[in-house]
Design an enzyme around this catalytic site. Structure first.
Site, mmCIF file in Angstrom:
data_model
loop_
_atom_site.group_PDB
_atom_site.id
_atom_site.type_symbol
_atom_site.label_atom_id
_atom_site.label_comp_id
_atom_site.label_asym_id
_atom_site.label_seq_id
_atom_site.Cartn_x
_atom_site.Cartn_y
_atom_site.Cartn_z
ATOM 1 C CE LYS A 80 -4.498 0.847 0.400
ATOM 2 N NZ LYS A 80 -5.604 0.072 -0.194
ATOM 3 N N GLY A 180 -26.671 0.996 1.257
ATOM 4 C CA GLY A 180 -25.877 1.714 0.260
ATOM 5 C C GLY A 180 -26.013 1.099 -1.119
ATOM 6 C CB VAL A 181 -28.403 1.114 -3.787
ATOM 7 C CG1 VAL A 181 -28.897 -0.275 -3.525
ATOM 8 C CG2 VAL A 181 -29.328 2.125 -3.112
ATOM 9 N N GLY A 182 -24.808 2.204 -4.047
ATOM 10 C CA GLY A 182 -23.882 2.930 -4.911
ATOM 11 C C GLY A 182 -23.455 1.991 -6.032
ATOM 12 C CB VAL A 184 -20.417 -2.494 -4.684
ATOM 13 C CG1 VAL A 184 -20.542 -3.951 -4.286
ATOM 14 C CG2 VAL A 184 -18.989 -2.185 -5.110
HETATM 15 P P1 NAD Z 1 -20.087 4.187 -3.763
HETATM 16 O O1 NAD Z 1 -19.616 5.483 -3.197
HETATM 17 O O2 NAD Z 1 -20.412 4.105 -5.203
HETATM 18 O O3 NAD Z 1 -21.389 3.698 -2.973
HETATM 19 C C1 NAD Z 1 -21.599 3.879 -1.624
HETATM 20 C C2 NAD Z 1 -23.074 4.259 -1.443
HETATM 21 O O4 NAD Z 1 -23.356 4.290 -0.048
HETATM 22 C C3 NAD Z 1 -23.409 5.625 -2.022
HETATM 23 O O5 NAD Z 1 -24.569 5.540 -2.834
HETATM 24 C C4 NAD Z 1 -23.642 6.469 -0.764
HETATM 25 O O6 NAD Z 1 -24.619 7.498 -0.986
HETATM 26 C C5 NAD Z 1 -24.147 5.435 0.210
HETATM 27 N N1 NAD Z 1 -24.016 5.771 1.626
HETATM 28 C C6 NAD Z 1 -23.065 6.526 2.236
HETATM 29 N N2 NAD Z 1 -23.313 6.601 3.565
HETATM 30 C C7 NAD Z 1 -24.417 5.846 3.792
HETATM 31 C C8 NAD Z 1 -25.157 5.505 4.951
HETATM 32 N N3 NAD Z 1 -24.828 5.980 6.159
HETATM 33 N N4 NAD Z 1 -26.228 4.686 4.815
HETATM 34 C C9 NAD Z 1 -26.606 4.223 3.613
HETATM 35 N N5 NAD Z 1 -25.934 4.522 2.469
HETATM 36 C C10 NAD Z 1 -24.872 5.324 2.569
HETATM 37 O O7 NAD Z 1 -18.992 3.115 -3.334
HETATM 38 P P2 NAD Z 1 -18.817 1.637 -3.932
HETATM 39 O O8 NAD Z 1 -17.735 1.675 -4.941
HETATM 40 O O9 NAD Z 1 -20.129 1.063 -4.276
HETATM 41 O O10 NAD Z 1 -18.203 0.905 -2.651
HETATM 42 C C11 NAD Z 1 -19.032 0.557 -1.575
HETATM 43 C C12 NAD Z 1 -18.201 -0.087 -0.474
HETATM 44 O O11 NAD Z 1 -17.542 -1.234 -0.973
HETATM 45 C C13 NAD Z 1 -17.094 0.810 0.088
HETATM 46 O O12 NAD Z 1 -16.955 0.525 1.457
HETATM 47 C C14 NAD Z 1 -15.861 0.354 -0.676
HETATM 48 O O13 NAD Z 1 -14.677 0.589 0.077
HETATM 49 C C15 NAD Z 1 -16.136 -1.123 -0.799
HETATM 50 N N6 NAD Z 1 -15.465 -1.755 -1.941
HETATM 51 C C16 NAD Z 1 -15.743 -1.356 -3.192
HETATM 52 C C17 NAD Z 1 -15.129 -1.964 -4.274
HETATM 53 C C18 NAD Z 1 -15.437 -1.560 -5.681
HETATM 54 O O14 NAD Z 1 -15.084 -2.292 -6.606
HETATM 55 N N7 NAD Z 1 -16.095 -0.436 -5.917
HETATM 56 C C19 NAD Z 1 -14.218 -3.020 -4.054
HETATM 57 C C20 NAD Z 1 -13.960 -3.446 -2.740
HETATM 58 C C21 NAD Z 1 -14.602 -2.795 -1.687
#
Ligand code: NAD
Length: 362
Positions: A80, A180-182, A184
């Site tokens: 890292k 969290g429906v971002g 992932v």
């Molecule tokens: P993202 O930012 O696209 O999605 C996160 C979502 O969570 C957003 O829509 C945000 O509005 C929502 N959110 C934030 N605070 C919240 C709360 N208190 N309650 C409910 N929803 C809330 O991120 P992502 O890329 O989808 O990643 C999500 C998680 O997965 C993170 O913890 C990230 O570290 C982990 N992760 C992601 C990946 C990847 O490929 N993107 C890989 C490994 C781990």
């Protein structure tokens, strides 16, 4: 701080310090373990309160990458980088170029990528100085946004956990709460919906919730309400540390499996979940699709191959749950043991039978 004592305590091989004199930017790269391959891990840019905080963070994160790569069957070690600075004000082309030259100078022992505080654009500049970088855009030959592959892995892990705890292979009518429906979470919602699951979603961004309702017949629930829902699965896909002293007694689910990093506030919460008969699928196993995706870039990116490897998380989780049962230990301890065993086999030069069985194309 006693650096060698810190390295010894966590088993690190190497720490490199990086300084960019013109802008006064400081950075640290930690290489935890390279028994399985070059150390891979993102570069985090953060306004650390002290240099010590930065060092502790890079040591902790790089160690986590070793375990994630090892348990996922990848030929990678853990590393890292952190850069001490404000990602909003301290970025410049010169900084990223200097960092790129520094990474290049490490000769491939460390491979960098995007992380918190760094963007695809920053990494594109780093790439002009070094070839030891992954997580690049698809139009430049990389894998692009890894979220689809991550969600596929989360889905595979969730299926394994449901099978182990509920004894069922189908997901028809299974009640899943997605926090969290971002990126992932939304992909995960699609996969679950297609397989007949009933979805409950929360998000601070109401447009994301509306999309999940419209596309995947999800039901909206409150940000706090989600912890106490009477569902089969809680899938954290937003934040870390959501299993903590305040939430642990509220869960009524039987399985916790999601994409978020560092779901347990403290390892002891893993044991607390065991006592409450909730099966926890360790986060770093379930969300390994992200690192699996960038790993594919090292040999020429192939999305199908990345998705196949993410699907194999199902088998890894089954093995973890079996070991956890057999040894009467929490699943997160069982996954650490599997990762350590694989590293030991690589060090001993013994054949790595376990993952050769499961991973296609190897
Ligand atoms: P993202 O930012 O696209 O999605 C996160 C979502 O969570 C957003 O829509 C945000 O509005 C929502 N959110 C934030 N605070 C919240 C709360 N208190 N309650 C409910 N929803 C809330 O991120 P992502 O890329 O989808 O990643 C999500 C998680 O997965 C993170 O913890 C990230 O570290 C982990 N992760 C992601 C990946 C990847 O490929 N993107 C890989 C490994 C781990």
């Amino acid at each position: 701080m006693d650096l060698f004592a810190e390295m010894q305590a966590r088993g690190h091989e190497q720490i490199d310090f990086f300084y960019e004199p013109e802008f006064g930017i400081k950075g640290v790269v930690a290489i935890h373990n390279t028994a399985l391959g070059p150390a891979l891990g993102g570069c985090r840019m953060w306004n650390y309160q002290s240099e010590k905080d930065a060092v502790i963070d890079v040591l902790r994160l790089s160690r986590g990458m070793t375990y994630k790569a090892a348990v996922s069957g990848l030929d990678l070690g853990g590393g890292k980088a952190v850069i001490i600075g404000d990602p909003k004000t301290d970025k410049s082309e010169a900084l990223w170029r200097a960092f790129g030259r520094f990474v290049q100078g490490m000769g491939g022992r460390y491979i960098t990528a995007e992380d918190v505080g760094t963007s695809v654009e920053d990494i594109a500049i780093v790439r002009r100085e070094t070839r030891y970088v992954v997580g690049i855009a698809q139009d430049q030959g990389g894998g692009g946004d890894p979220s689809r592959v991550t969600a596929r892995g989360v889905f595979a892990g969730l299926r394994a956990a449901v099978e182990a705890r509920l004894g069922r292979k189908d997901l028809e009518g299974l009640k899943v709460a997605i926090q969290g429906v971002g990126h992932v979470g939304m992909y995960l919602a699609r996969l679950l919906h297609r397989n007949g699951a009933r979805l409950f979603v929360s998000d601070i961004d109401s447009s994301r919730v509306s999309e999940a309702i419209e596309k995947y017949a999800a039901q909206a629930v409150g940000l706090d309400e989600i912890y106490g829902l009477d569902v089969d699965v809680f899938a954290p896909c937003a934040l870390g540390a959501v299993v903590n002293d305040d939430t642990i007694d509220r869960f009524r689910c039987t399985v916790i499996a999601g994409g978020a990093n560092n779901v347990l506030y403290n390892p002891r919460h893993g044991e607390e979940l065991v006592k409450r008969n909730i099966l926890y699928a360790p986060d770093y196993v379930v969300n390994a699709g992200g690192v699996i995706n960038v790993y594919q870039e090292l040999n020429g990116y192939n999305e199908e191959e990345a998705l196949r490897k993410a699907d194999a998380i199902y088998h890894t989780l089954r093995e973890i749950f079996d070991l956890s049962k057999k040894e009467n230990i929490a699943p997160y301890q069982a996954s650490d043991r599997l990762a350590e065993a694989r590293i030991r086999r690589a060090k001993d030069g013994r054949k790595d039978r376990l993952h050769n069985l499961y991973l296609p194309g190897r």
